[in-house]
Structure formats: C-alpha cells, structure tokens
Write a protein that holds these residues in place. Sequence first.
Motif, PDB file in Angstrom:
ATOM      1  N   VAL A 114       0.854  -1.197   0.000  1.00 13.59           N
ATOM      2  CA  VAL A 114       0.000   0.000   0.000  1.00 13.59           C
ATOM      3  C   VAL A 114       0.890   1.247   0.000  1.00 13.59           C
ATOM      4  CG1 VAL A 114      -1.710   1.342   1.296  1.00 13.59           C
ATOM      5  CG2 VAL A 114      -1.977  -1.137   1.084  1.00 13.59           C
ATOM      6  N   CYS A 115       1.928   1.251   0.829  1.00 11.02           N
ATOM      7  CA  CYS A 115       2.845   2.407   0.857  1.00 11.02           C
ATOM      8  C   CYS A 115       3.506   2.609  -0.504  1.00 11.02           C
ATOM      9  CB  CYS A 115       3.898   2.234   1.952  1.00 11.02           C
ATOM     10  SG  CYS A 115       3.186   2.307   3.616  1.00 11.02           S
ATOM     11  N   GLU A 116       3.922   1.524  -1.140  1.00  5.62           N
ATOM     12  CA  GLU A 116       4.524   1.647  -2.481  1.00  5.62           C
ATOM     13  C   GLU A 116       3.533   2.265  -3.463  1.00  5.62           C
ATOM     14  OE1 GLU A 116       7.660  -2.154  -2.207  1.00  5.62           O
ATOM     15  OE2 GLU A 116       5.691  -2.438  -3.156  1.00  5.62           O
ATOM     16  N   ALA A 117       2.283   1.812  -3.394  1.00  2.41           N
ATOM     17  CA  ALA A 117       1.262   2.347  -4.304  1.00  2.41           C
ATOM     18  C   ALA A 117       1.035   3.837  -4.044  1.00  2.41           C
ATOM     19  CB  ALA A 117      -0.050   1.568  -4.143  1.00  2.41           C
ATOM     20  N   LEU A 118       0.969   4.231  -2.776  1.00  4.97           N
ATOM     21  CA  LEU A 118       0.730   5.647  -2.451  1.00  4.97           C
ATOM     22  C   LEU A 118       1.916   6.512  -2.860  1.00  4.97           C
ATOM     23  CD1 LEU A 118      -0.967   5.232   1.052  1.00  4.97           C
ATOM     24  CD2 LEU A 118      -2.080   5.569  -1.175  1.00  4.97           C
ATOM     25  N   ASN A 119       3.119   5.995  -2.649  1.00  2.00           N
ATOM     26  CA  ASN A 119       4.312   6.757  -3.047  1.00  2.00           C
ATOM     27  C   ASN A 119       4.320   6.988  -4.563  1.00  2.00           C
ATOM     28  OD1 ASN A 119       4.999   6.547  -0.364  1.00  2.00           O
ATOM     29  ND2 ASN A 119       6.566   4.964  -0.671  1.00  2.00           N
ATOM     30  N   ARG A 120       3.795   6.008  -5.297  1.00  2.00           N
ATOM     31  CA  ARG A 120       3.730   6.108  -6.756  1.00  2.00           C
ATOM     32  C   ARG A 120       2.597   7.031  -7.208  1.00  2.00           C
ATOM     33  NH1 ARG A 120       0.514   3.038 -10.194  1.00  2.00           N
ATOM     34  NH2 ARG A 120      -0.014   1.526  -8.579  1.00  2.00           N
ATOM     35  N   LEU A 121       1.438   6.957  -6.542  1.00  2.00           N
ATOM     36  CA  LEU A 121       0.230   7.623  -7.046  1.00  2.00           C
ATOM     37  C   LEU A 121       0.073   9.070  -6.590  1.00  2.00           C
ATOM     38  CD1 LEU A 121      -2.279   4.680  -6.512  1.00  2.00           C
ATOM     39  CD2 LEU A 121      -1.520   5.599  -8.709  1.00  2.00           C
ATOM     40  N   THR A 122       0.657   9.444  -5.463  1.00  2.00           N
ATOM     41  CA  THR A 122       0.478  10.809  -4.958  1.00  2.00           C
ATOM     42  C   THR A 122       1.280  11.796  -5.812  1.00  2.00           C
ATOM     43  OG1 THR A 122       2.210  10.289  -3.362  1.00  2.00           O
ATOM     44  CG2 THR A 122      -0.060  10.181  -2.567  1.00  2.00           C
ATOM     45  N   PRO A 123       0.906  13.086  -5.791  1.00  2.00           N
ATOM     46  CA  PRO A 123       1.543  14.075  -6.661  1.00  2.00           C
ATOM     47  C   PRO A 123       3.057  14.193  -6.415  1.00  2.00           C
ATOM     48  CG  PRO A 123      -0.456  14.983  -5.665  1.00  2.00           C
ATOM     49  CD  PRO A 123      -0.205  13.663  -5.008  1.00  2.00           C
ATOM     50  N   GLY A 124       3.795  14.414  -7.500  1.00  2.00           N
ATOM     51  CA  GLY A 124       5.239  14.638  -7.414  1.00  2.00           C
ATOM     52  C   GLY A 124       6.034  13.381  -7.694  1.00  2.00           C
ATOM     53  N   THR A 125       7.227  13.585  -8.289  1.00  2.00           N
ATOM     54  CA  THR A 125       8.058  12.447  -8.679  1.00  2.00           C
ATOM     55  C   THR A 125       9.257  12.286  -7.740  1.00  2.00           C
ATOM     56  OG1 THR A 125       9.223  13.938 -10.153  1.00  2.00           O
ATOM     57  CG2 THR A 125       7.487  12.596 -11.141  1.00  2.00           C
ATOM     58  N   HIS A 126       9.293  13.107  -6.676  1.00  2.00           N
ATOM     59  CA  HIS A 126      10.385  13.032  -5.707  1.00  2.00           C
ATOM     60  C   HIS A 126      10.288  11.728  -4.909  1.00  2.00           C
ATOM     61  CE1 HIS A 126       6.830  14.971  -4.017  1.00  2.00           C
ATOM     62  NE2 HIS A 126       7.157  14.422  -2.869  1.00  2.00           N
ATOM     63  N   SER A 127      11.324  11.447  -4.147  1.00  2.00           N
ATOM     64  CA  SER A 127      11.345  10.253  -3.310  1.00  2.00           C
ATOM     65  C   SER A 127      10.375  10.432  -2.133  1.00  2.00           C
ATOM     66  CB  SER A 127      12.783  10.048  -2.842  1.00  2.00           C
ATOM     67  OG  SER A 127      12.815   9.149  -1.785  1.00  2.00           O
ATOM     68  N   LYS A 128       9.484   9.452  -1.943  1.00  2.00           N
ATOM     69  CA  LYS A 128       8.447   9.571  -0.899  1.00  2.00           C
ATOM     70  C   LYS A 128       8.447   8.356   0.018  1.00  2.00           C
ATOM     71  CE  LYS A 128       5.538  11.289  -4.472  1.00  2.00           C
ATOM     72  NZ  LYS A 128       4.399  10.860  -5.278  1.00  2.00           N
ATOM     73  N   LYS A 129       7.893   8.559   1.220  1.00  2.00           N
ATOM     74  CA  LYS A 129       7.634   7.456   2.140  1.00  2.00           C
ATOM     75  C   LYS A 129       6.277   7.657   2.795  1.00  2.00           C
ATOM     76  CE  LYS A 129      12.304   5.825   3.026  1.00  2.00           C
ATOM     77  NZ  LYS A 129      13.247   5.347   4.059  1.00  2.00           N
ATOM     78  N   SER A 130       5.725   6.592   3.358  1.00  2.00           N
ATOM     79  CA  SER A 130       4.360   6.636   3.894  1.00  2.00           C
ATOM     80  C   SER A 130       4.259   5.949   5.243  1.00  2.00           C
ATOM     81  CB  SER A 130       3.403   5.937   2.921  1.00  2.00           C
ATOM     82  OG  SER A 130       3.382   6.583   1.677  1.00  2.00           O
ATOM     83  N   ILE A 131       3.194   6.297   5.981  1.00  2.00           N
ATOM     84  CA  ILE A 131       2.762   5.498   7.137  1.00  2.00           C
ATOM     85  C   ILE A 131       1.251   5.306   7.027  1.00  2.00           C
ATOM     86  CG2 ILE A 131       4.561   6.226   8.767  1.00  2.00           C
ATOM     87  CD1 ILE A 131       2.417   8.107  10.022  1.00  2.00           C
ATOM     88  N   LEU A 132       0.760   4.234   7.642  1.00  2.00           N
ATOM     89  CA  LEU A 132      -0.673   3.929   7.575  1.00  2.00           C
ATOM     90  C   LEU A 132      -1.292   4.012   8.971  1.00  2.00           C
ATOM     91  CD1 LEU A 132      -0.600   0.886   5.101  1.00  2.00           C
ATOM     92  CD2 LEU A 132      -0.765   3.334   4.592  1.00  2.00           C
ATOM     93  N   LEU A 133      -2.534   4.497   9.005  1.00  2.00           N
ATOM     94  CA  LEU A 133      -3.250   4.692  10.267  1.00  2.00           C
ATOM     95  C   LEU A 133      -4.699   4.266  10.054  1.00  2.00           C
ATOM     96  CD1 LEU A 133      -1.424   7.961  10.121  1.00  2.00           C
ATOM     97  CD2 LEU A 133      -1.044   6.451  12.082  1.00  2.00           C
ATOM     98  N   ALA A 151      10.525  11.885   1.433  1.00  2.00           N
ATOM     99  CA  ALA A 151      11.220  10.869   2.225  1.00  2.00           C
ATOM    100  C   ALA A 151      12.013  11.490   3.373  1.00  2.00           C
ATOM    101  CB  ALA A 151      12.133  10.035   1.318  1.00  2.00           C
ATOM    102  N   GLU A 152      12.673  12.629   3.108  1.00  2.00           N
ATOM    103  CA  GLU A 152      13.523  13.210   4.163  1.00  2.00           C
ATOM    104  C   GLU A 152      12.675  13.734   5.325  1.00  2.00           C
ATOM    105  OE1 GLU A 152      13.176  14.417   1.095  1.00  2.00           O
ATOM    106  OE2 GLU A 152      13.152  16.611   1.064  1.00  2.00           O
ATOM    107  N   ILE A 153      11.456  14.156   5.041  1.00  2.00           N
ATOM    108  CA  ILE A 153      10.569  14.635   6.104  1.00  2.00           C
ATOM    109  C   ILE A 153      10.030  13.437   6.902  1.00  2.00           C
ATOM    110  CG2 ILE A 153       8.427  15.876   6.612  1.00  2.00           C
ATOM    111  CD1 ILE A 153       8.870  17.489   4.025  1.00  2.00           C
TER     112      ILE A 153
END
Length: 443
Positions: free
Chosen positions: A104-123, A303-305
């Motif tokens: 799910v995190c991989e999908a969100l990192n891919r689908l959310t706006p922007g092509t920068h490096s991203k990371k996610s958490i789920l709640l 990702a850095e944030i």
Amino acid sequence: MTTVPQVRKLLTTIPGPKSEAILKRRSEAVSSALGMAIPIVVERAGGGIIVDVDGNAIIDMGAGIAVVNVGNSAKRVVENVQAQVEAFTHTCFMVAPYLGYIEVCEALNRLTPGTHSKKSILLNSGAEAVENAVKIARNYTKRQAVVVFEHAYHGRTNLTMAMTAKNMPYKEGFGPFTPEVYRMPMAYPMRWPGGPEKCADEALDFVIHKMEKELGGKNIAAIVIEPIQGEGGFIVPPKGFLPGLAKFATDNGIIFIADEVQTGFARTGDMFASNDENVVPDIIAMAKGIAGGLPLSAVTGRAEIMDAVHGSGLGGTYGGSPVACAAALGAIATIEEDNLCKAAVEIGKIISTSLNAMKAKYSIIGEVRGRGAMQAIEFVLPGGIEPHPTAVGAIVKFCQLEGVLVLSAGTYGNVIRLLPPLVMPLDLLHEALEVLDRAIASV
Ligand SMILES: *Cc1c(COP(=O)(O)O)cnc(C)c1O
C-alpha cells in the motif's frame, strides 16, 4: 460479492416498519450524540444502490461520505479481504510486519503528486492521518504554528477539532483546544467581499500578509488545506490560490500539507485534487476512498521529512491493519484498472450540466460548483447570497421519501453535495438528478 439490482424501488414509506423497529432499538442502545442522514437500516449495498431491511432500494448519492468510490463490496476488495482474513487478521505492523502494508505504501508513493522520493505510514482514520501529518511537520521543522482555513474540516480528535472551523456540532462544549492553530480567511469566490474575480489575488495577498505579520513565516510548521473543502460545502478555491500558498510555504521552509481525505482516490476525476493545478504537497493526508470502506488512512510525504522523526516515534496498534491493506490494494487496483478517474469526469459532467440547468430555473440556487464526481449546490434566499438552510432540509427529506440519498454540507448548512460511488450506473444518476430537480421545485 453483492449482486444488488441497480434499480430504485420503494416497497414502503421511508422509514419502513422493519427499519422503524430497529431504529427504536438504536435510540435505546446507541448514544443520541450520533447523527443519521437517512432513517433506514441497511441490509446490503452495491453499485449505486443501498437496500434497506424493508426491501427499499435507494440511490446512493453520498458513497458513505466519499468512501466507497469503488462501490460497496467491490469485487477485488471482497476477494482480497476474504483471502487476508483467512491468512491472518493482525500481528501489529510494528511487532511483525507484512507485505500488504508495504505494498500500500509503495502504491501511495507512486500515485500521490510529485516524482520526488516519498515514504508513507498507515493509520486508521482521516483525523489520525491529519494529526500525524502535523506531528511530522512539527518534528521536522522544529516549529509549532499550524495554519488552517475558514470552513475547514479536519476531524474530531482534539488537535483536529482545533483545526476544524465549524463550532456546531463539531466543537461545542469539547474544549479546551490545542494551542498554536491559526485560522486564515478562505478563498471562497461566491462569498469573497471583493467579488469572485478578485478572490484569488486578494485572498492570497491577505493570507500571506497575515502569516508574515501575525505569525512570522519562520515560526510556521505547516499550512494545512483541503484542495476542495468537503464538509465546508465543496468550496473550490480559485486558480492560483493553492499554488500561491504552496510557493509561500516552500519559500519559508513551511511544510505544505494537503488534506485529501475527501478529495482523494479519483473523486475529482484525478487521483488527487492537488494534481489539478500541479500542486505538489510536501505531505498528503488520505483516508475515506482509500480502501473501499474498510478503515484505513495514510500519510505520504517527502522521504527526508517522513524519515526525520526518531525511531518508534510514529505508529499505532491497528494502523495499516492487514485486512484494511488488502482492501486498499483491491480498491486501488479497481480505480486504476477500471479507470474510475475517467468515470468521475463523466459523472461530473452529467451532474454539473443538470445542476446548471436547475440553477437557470430556480432563484434559490446561488451557485453550482465542484470538480468531477464532487459537485454541490449552494442555496440562498432569492436575489442575494443570504444562506437558505431550510430549503436544504426540505430537499433532503423530499429526496429520501422518493428513494434518493443526498447529503448536506456547509458552514451555513445550506449546501447539498453530490458524491456518488464512481461505479454509479448512468441511468440511475439521471434518475437521482430528476428527483432532485422535483425536490427543489417543491420548495
Ligand atoms: C472526513 C474528513 C476528515 C476526518 O476523517 P475521519 O476518518 O472521519 O477521521 C479529515 N479531513 C477531511 C477533509 C475529511 O473530509
């Protein structure tokens, strides 16, 4: 899988006798503090229809508040959930991780706006996602002030109540609220004092001036805004307002947080509403449409944030439950493979054409607005912009008695919002709009 016939059908008045009997038990067993948009008891739901225990089939123009974008009990969601429930139900991701959460995190990192490096958490909930987004922004920036807007809705926990604008019913008697939350005027074109044409420039100047002079840019941790306000009445900021805020944030080291809890997951005809003006939020909060009705929410950010918070600084027992993750993967696959963004655009065109025709006929319609399958009517007293909430009450009631579920919204309670499942059959959609037209004519 539910196979609910896609026809509106009324066998009894609303509520019917079986619903009425169960609703009596509801009032005896359940706190009266909970609202109820329609007095029925649900037996099944699927596509664009909700069936109650009396056998009434009602057209669903609310999608459980923008949650079942893929429809109730969507095929891929049901299959994934059934397989997951049989495999295991809970280990706690922080105790023993599992693949679904990561996917799910991989999908969100891919689908959310922007092509920068991203990371996610789920709640678990939208409010929890917004709270975590703010926690992360404060921790990363080492600043405290959080900027929010008039008409905003961000949830019902203590921090998100403070961020939510409307007192009644969300905040009344629930204080004290958390400090360091600052509310700015919203760019609300229909109600902007200088008129809709000047709204974008004037609102942006005004808000930036207030942030600079009253808070100081370097003290602001985050600007949090819904790209289209949901509970506030589907207020669409004019072009330029969101990019202007995002630029001010970037220039001042402020984290720009998009609360896409209601606008996300194809609702507006785009995977996320921020895409409309190519706004790239530093952090995005998501929930509602993410998992086809199972409770899940997410925070995705640079990702850095997301990595700045100390180890074990974020989390929660149930956050990213394996069952909810399985559902989310099914819902996301449905949105992508069945092209529900395109469906939302199509639904939006039909609704806005129909609503604009109604606007030409009825002087109590002050404005028709929205994007994609997120459209609203704001009702006013004829000849001005004075809110007309009693019309909304009567229209909602009329629609219910005719077997159409519509939701109200707005700071002044004078907005009807239409946000059907994106799998709504188009003949049902036309039928619901025809009922709505008669409802408005009746008041
Ligand atoms: C619904 C909503 C929330 C809160 O979500 P919950 O899951 O009810 O906690 C937050 N922000 C927006 C924009 C919402 O529409």
